[in-house]
Design an enzyme around this catalytic site. Structure first.
Site, short mmCIF file in Angstrom:
data_model
loop_
_atom_site.label_atom_id
_atom_site.label_comp_id
_atom_site.label_asym_id
_atom_site.label_seq_id
_atom_site.Cartn_x
_atom_site.Cartn_y
_atom_site.Cartn_z
N LEU B 38 0.62 -1.00 0.24
CA LEU B 38 -0.35 -0.29 0.09
C LEU B 38 0.74 0.81 -0.11
O LEU B 38 1.84 1.17 0.56
CB LEU B 38 -1.08 0.26 0.96
CG LEU B 38 -1.70 -0.96 1.03
CD1 LEU B 38 -2.42 -1.40 2.37
CD2 LEU B 38 -3.28 -0.92 0.12
N ASP B 39 0.41 2.40 -0.42
CA ASP B 39 1.23 3.43 -0.64
C ASP B 39 0.63 5.02 -0.14
O ASP B 39 -0.54 4.52 -0.13
CB ASP B 39 2.22 3.89 -1.98
CG ASP B 39 1.21 4.12 -3.22
OD1 ASP B 39 -0.35 4.39 -2.53
OD2 ASP B 39 0.60 4.15 -4.81
N SER B 40 0.93 5.25 -0.38
CA SER B 40 0.52 6.84 0.74
C SER B 40 -0.85 7.41 -0.73
O SER B 40 -1.98 7.61 0.34
CB SER B 40 1.41 7.81 0.56
OG SER B 40 1.61 8.31 -1.18
N ASP B 42 -3.35 4.56 -1.18
CA ASP B 42 -3.43 4.46 -0.95
C ASP B 42 -4.89 4.35 0.53
O ASP B 42 -5.72 4.53 0.97
CB ASP B 42 -3.69 2.63 -0.58
CG ASP B 42 -3.01 2.37 -1.97
OD1 ASP B 42 -3.94 2.24 -3.40
OD2 ASP B 42 -1.76 1.84 -2.72
#
Ligand code: FAD
Lengths: 500, 89
Positions: B38-40, B42
């Protein structure tokens, strides 16, 4: 065809992004669906009378303001004839059920004086409201150019305060409520769903001074086209981008409805985000993101009458925008059940500051009233050239209704306005590629998370009024942010602010 | 009131369904960014999905920023549940 960046859409957001990128040496191609660039800023002419669609007035064009600074940086300010409203310039707000209109001056001091004079028992509320609006904007980099951009864009936003809760607690006076809520007309969100912060961003712009431009939105478009041409930017009209090309998991180009393919490293899309899912190959974005951008709630649409006065005498240049607004917090209807005749009516003119051309004595008059998609949905399947007679008859009825109201509100002579064109949500949907005819794109409202410029697809960025903020200023800043993401956000911001 | 075990199960189910993650991978030790990818970008969708599923508001920036693992998320939601139930009482 090949370039560094393809910008989709030539509204103020796309023009701004393209100009910034070109200035930094990127080769840029703008792809526009319609034949003329400019999006909502374009003017149209009927029987020799020019009319603006999406630009009547704006804030942020004073010395040191963000739009002026940006336009200086891009070299367009010198060729855009900006006109401040005179010191007593104002919106005149007639409130239904009350006699004397309230003048909403484009100046904190004059506005405060007027409100204190008209609502002597409400001094505390007035001071609280104006103080809050100014304080909120002091923390926003676009209003306080000392601040860096990244924390504002990336940082966690405090839970928003409801505008409705705030105003309800602030004052019980329905007339004062109406005045304080009235800027919501300029961002198209019913008060029940509006946030105090978004309200502040729009209201503050106007409380600090309002501006028009000789030649209207078209003068802005023409100035941008001039510098874009000098910078070697290509604009391809009559091409709608239908597909974002992806290679090896990154954006690689676009394909249009006419089969044009342009290869590039970055793509900025400035149209409504709800069209993105259909343009991007499956599997790139998470379904929850696609659902979010497809389901964005839209701002109000408008009924618009573009008219002229019947007699041949040139009218006085007029520095006042007239609004007839409902009392309380009902500036924008939440449903189509609110009868049209009870909704706000705004009257404005593209001719200001100078007398109209003497060969053509007709001064354009524009009437605007909020519209909801539901009330026009039955005609939705029709295209620009295939509207049924029932629709045309209905449009005529609408125009008659608005002109009659103008006569009642602002004097007999306005009852004789001659309409040259009428706009409805369908017109805006088809002319501006605006889903549901939304005047200001997706709502920036409570409980809704608008997409930012960055997406999960490397090289694919979003700009446009539905991302950062609406209005000419909001859309221009959204263009700045999308170009900034490619060029380096903080360094771009730094270069722009050095032009203060 | 929902038990803590129920809450943990619901977090896993929500993340698995809405963010299309493998439920097996959603172990308490798994880190959101490195292990789950997950990244920022998401983060907004994750917060929205959890808020909707639990009918609660994440109203504290610092505690949200401190979340590294699935277990941190469990702990945060348990704390939120307790404080927001206390508010209602
Ligand atoms: C009636 C009305 C009155 C307004 N009055 C004011 C005002 O007084 N002051 C103010 O500040 N703001 C006003 N606004 C709002 C303001 O006009 C807009 O917020 C702003 O112009 C939006 O700019 P934009 O670049 O985001 O979008 P747009 O100007 O809509 O530009 C988007 C462009 O992208 C093109 N496009 C979309 N999809 C594709 C595709 N797939 N391929 C190719 N091209 C595509 C469209 O054709 C369009 O040209 C008004 C709006 C309306 C409708």
């Amino acid at each position: 065809m090949k370039c560094d960046v393809v910008v989709i859409g030539s509204g103020i957001s796309g023009l701004t992004a393209a100009a910034l990128l070109a200035k930094s040496g990127r080769s840029v191609v703008i792809v526009e669906r319609t034949s003329r660039p400019g999006g909502a800023l374009k003017r149209f002419v009927r029987q020799g009378v020019p009319f603006d669609v999406g630009f009547h007035y704006t804030g942020c064009l004073g010395e040191g303001d963000v739009l002026t600074t940006l336009w200086d940086y891009l070299g367009v300010r010198a060729i855009i004839p900006i006109r401040p409203f005179p010191p007593d310039g104002h919106d005149e707000l007639s409130i239904a059920g009350y006699d004397q209109p309230v003048r909403a001056f484009f100046s904190y001091r004059r506005l405060r004086d007027e409100l204190e004079r008209r609502f002597p028992g409400e001094r505390i509320a007035i001071a609280d409201y104006l103080g809050k609006i100014a304080a909120i904007c002091q923390k926003i980099p676009f209003y306080n150019l000392e601040l860096p951009l990244t924390p504002f864009l990336r940082g966690f936003q405090e839970p928003p305060v409801s505008l409705c809760d705030y105003l309800t607690k602030l004052t019980a006076d329905p007339q004062l409520q109406a005045v304080l809520a009235s800027p919501a007309f300029l961002y198209g969100i019913p008060v029940a769903r509006a946030s105090l912060a978004v309200h502040a961003m729009v209201a503050h712009g106007f409380y600090r001074g309002a501006y028009t431009i000789d030649g209207g939105g078209q003068a802005v478009v023409d100035a941008f086209l001039r510098i874009l041409e000098q910078a070697g930017v290509t604009i391809i009209g009559k091409n709608r981008v239908d597909e974002i090309l992806v290679e090896g998991g990154v954006a690689a180009g676009v394909r249009t409805d006419r089969g044009q393919i342009i290869h590039c490293r970055d793509v900025i899309y400035t149209g409504h985000p709800s069209a993105v899912p259909a343009m991007v190959p499956a599997g790139i974005f998470r379904p929850i993101y696609l659902k979010r951008i497809q389901g964005l709630r839209n701002t109000a649409s408008m009924f618009a009458v573009f008219a002229v006065a019947p007699d041949e005498t040139p009218g006085e240049p007029d520095w006042v925008n007239h609004y007839h607004i409902p009392a309380g917090l009902a500036i924008l209807p939440e449903t189509a059940r609110v009868p049209r005749t009870e909704r706000v009516l705004m009257m404005t003119t593209p001719e200001r500051g100078r007398l109209p051309n003497l060969k053509n004595n007709h001064r354009g008059i524009i009437l605007l009233r909020p519209a909801l998609w539901e009330e026009i949905e039955r005609f939705a399947p029709t295209g620009r050239r295939s509207r049924p007679p029932a629709y045309l008859a209905w449009k005529e009825e609408l125009a008659g209704e608005m002109i009659a109201a103008a006569g009642r509100y602002w004097g007999e002579s306005y009852a004789a306005l001659r309409p040259l064109a009428v706009g409805t949500p369908l017109t805006f949907r088809d002319e501006l590629a605006a889903p549901e005819g939304a005047a200001y794109g997706a709502q920036h409202c409570l409980g809704q998370h608008n997409p930012g410029a960055r997406t999960r697809l490397p090289g694919f960025w979003l700009g446009g009024q539905s991302t950062l903020m609406t209005g000419v200023v909001g859309a221009a800043l959204a263009g700045l942010v999308s170009a900034g993401e490619i060029l380096g956000l903080e360094s771009t911001w730094e270069q722009v602010r050095q032009c203060r | 009131m929902m038990s803590n075990d129920e809450l943990r199960r619901r977090v896993v189910a929500t993340l698995a369904e809405e963010l299309e993650l493998d439920p097996e991978a959603l172990t308490p030790e798994a880190t959101l960014y490195d292990d789950l990818g997950l990244d920022s970008l998401d983060a907004v969708d994750m917060v929205v999905a959890l808020e909707k599923s639990f009918g609660m508001k994440f109203n504290d920036e610092e505690s949200l920023k401190a979340v590294r693992t699935v277990n941190d998320l469990f702990e945060l939601l348990i704390k939120l549940k307790e404080s927001q139930t206390a508010d209602e009482a």
